[in-house]
Write a protein that holds these residues in place. Sequence first.
Motif, short mmCIF file in Angstrom:
data_model
loop_
_atom_site.label_atom_id
_atom_site.label_comp_id
_atom_site.label_asym_id
_atom_site.label_seq_id
_atom_site.Cartn_x
_atom_site.Cartn_y
_atom_site.Cartn_z
N ALA A 1 -13.88 0.74 -7.77
CA ALA A 1 -15.20 1.18 -7.32
C ALA A 1 -16.30 0.56 -8.17
O ALA A 1 -16.09 0.27 -9.36
N ASN A 2 -17.44 0.35 -7.56
CA ASN A 2 -18.57 -0.22 -8.31
C ASN A 2 -18.98 0.66 -9.47
O ASN A 2 -19.43 0.17 -10.50
N ASP A 3 -18.84 1.97 -9.31
CA ASP A 3 -19.26 2.90 -10.36
C ASP A 3 -18.09 3.33 -11.26
O ASP A 3 -18.19 4.31 -11.99
N GLN B 1 -11.40 2.53 -16.25
CA GLN B 1 -10.83 2.44 -14.91
C GLN B 1 -10.77 0.98 -14.45
O GLN B 1 -9.79 0.55 -13.85
N LYS B 2 -11.83 0.22 -14.74
CA LYS B 2 -11.86 -1.20 -14.37
C LYS B 2 -10.78 -1.96 -15.13
O LYS B 2 -10.10 -2.82 -14.56
N ASP B 3 -10.60 -1.64 -16.39
CA ASP B 3 -9.58 -2.30 -17.20
C ASP B 3 -8.18 -1.97 -16.68
O ASP B 3 -7.32 -2.84 -16.59
N SER B 4 -7.95 -0.71 -16.33
CA SER B 4 -6.66 -0.29 -15.79
C SER B 4 -6.37 -1.01 -14.48
O SER B 4 -5.25 -1.49 -14.27
N PHE B 5 -7.36 -1.11 -13.61
CA PHE B 5 -7.19 -1.81 -12.34
C PHE B 5 -6.87 -3.29 -12.59
O PHE B 5 -5.97 -3.85 -11.98
N ARG B 6 -7.61 -3.92 -13.49
CA ARG B 6 -7.40 -5.33 -13.80
C ARG B 6 -5.99 -5.58 -14.31
O ARG B 6 -5.32 -6.52 -13.87
#
Length: 95
Positions: free
Chosen positions: A58-60, A65-70
């Motif tokens: 998600a953008n927010d 969370q962004k690191d986990s997704f990456r």
Amino acid sequence: MRLIVDQSTVSNMASTEEINYRLEKLSSDNYYNWKFDMRMLLIGKDLWDIVSGVEVVANDASPAQKDSFRKRDQKAMSQICLGVMPDIKIYVRSA
């Protein structure tokens, strides 16, 4: 050869069930079997939703969370790229 559970690597599965699989690598003549086996492998490792585009960051999303997704996205790419024969790697190398 299909998806094979390598029983010699199954150990102490008390809290997390982790089973290592040996997958027949993608070649010029086994795409449909490889595709199914790879999908099952990615589903088992909770990575399929990323590959199929169901799960997006998600953008927010928080930095964590962004690191986990990456990391999960890279893990999925690793599984796919390591699952192909050397002569096929030219097609996934730049992905």
